[in-house]
Enzyme design. Sequence first.
Site, short mmCIF file in Angstrom:
data_model
loop_
_atom_site.label_atom_id
_atom_site.label_comp_id
_atom_site.label_asym_id
_atom_site.label_seq_id
_atom_site.Cartn_x
_atom_site.Cartn_y
_atom_site.Cartn_z
N ASP A 53 -8.15 -1.38 6.47
CA ASP A 53 -7.21 -0.88 5.46
C ASP A 53 -7.78 -0.97 4.05
O ASP A 53 -8.80 -1.61 3.82
CB ASP A 53 -5.87 -1.64 5.56
N ASN A 73 4.49 -12.22 8.36
CA ASN A 73 5.61 -11.44 8.93
C ASN A 73 5.21 -10.74 10.23
O ASN A 73 5.94 -9.88 10.73
CB ASN A 73 6.12 -10.42 7.91
N HIS A 129 2.55 -8.78 10.67
CA HIS A 129 1.84 -7.51 10.55
C HIS A 129 0.38 -7.65 11.01
O HIS A 129 -0.18 -8.74 10.99
CB HIS A 129 1.96 -6.91 9.14
N GLU A 163 3.41 -2.90 8.80
CA GLU A 163 4.52 -3.80 8.54
C GLU A 163 5.56 -3.68 9.66
O GLU A 163 5.55 -2.70 10.42
CB GLU A 163 5.15 -3.45 7.19
P1 PGA Z 1 -4.93 -13.56 5.35
O1 PGA Z 1 -4.20 -12.19 5.64
O2 PGA Z 1 -6.12 -13.60 6.24
O3 PGA Z 1 -5.32 -13.49 3.90
O4 PGA Z 1 -3.95 -14.66 5.65
C1 PGA Z 1 -3.96 -11.82 6.95
C2 PGA Z 1 -3.13 -10.57 6.99
O5 PGA Z 1 -2.25 -10.40 6.12
O6 PGA Z 1 -3.32 -9.77 7.90
#
Ligand code: PGA
Length: 240
Positions: free
Chosen positions: A67, A135, A137, A142
């Site tokens: 992304d 959450n 995702h 999302e």
């Molecule tokens: P993080 O993000 O590795 O910074 O915790 C993970 C994500 O949001 O997919």
Amino acid sequence: MKVIITKDYEEMSAKAFELMKQVVTENPSAVLGLATGSTPLGLYERMAEDHKKNGTSYKQVKTVNLDEYEGLDISSDQSYVYFMRENLFRHLDIRPANTNIENGKAQDPEAECARYNALLESMRQDIQVLGIGSNGHIAFNEPGTPFDAETHVVDLTESTIRDNSRLFARIEDVPRRAFTMGPKNIMNARRILILASGANKAKAVLGLVKGEVTEQLPASVLQRHPDCTLVCDEAAASLL
Ligand code: PGA
């Protein structure tokens, strides 16, 4: 889903590296699906260190990233293209032309999504690295994203904007929209390696491993993947 629980973040990263190195050693022209965020940093450090010490080559390797924020490109140190260059690619012998990510500054976002989907069709990931959001995702998919969605532009949720604001000077600076591979592009990978560290991921990890398969928790779709490995530390596994 195979679940590997490690003592801490360092051990999680070491285990992830072991799996990644196996893929690159078995197939020197592998397609690696890569992720940004704090979680894979320990893995990337180990890949860089191993390249330097042992000469593991990435000359033929290709990469596709999950992304990118809309509106940012390599000129912004908050962009994911910048993150990947700084934290991984510049430490390897990979050819920049073999690394792929959505163009956050694309004039025509729909055409950019179509370009990326076509690219992913032509180079299926041998392994896809994932983190997980608090959450549930995966990438920027999302809760509520259809499982059959391909690369698309998303409005980020408040919880994701809050989680990611730690990396920006001000919460207002976090982009509100992003390009992301869809669950369908992720599920197309031959193998999935999902990493989680810390107690703030425990609830999402519970849903990932033992919850109902539901679009309300995007990571739960991975229960349907034939070759998915979760490596998580004890804190992230605390509710399992
Ligand atoms: P993080 O993000 O590795 O910074 O915790 C993970 C994500 O949001 O997919």
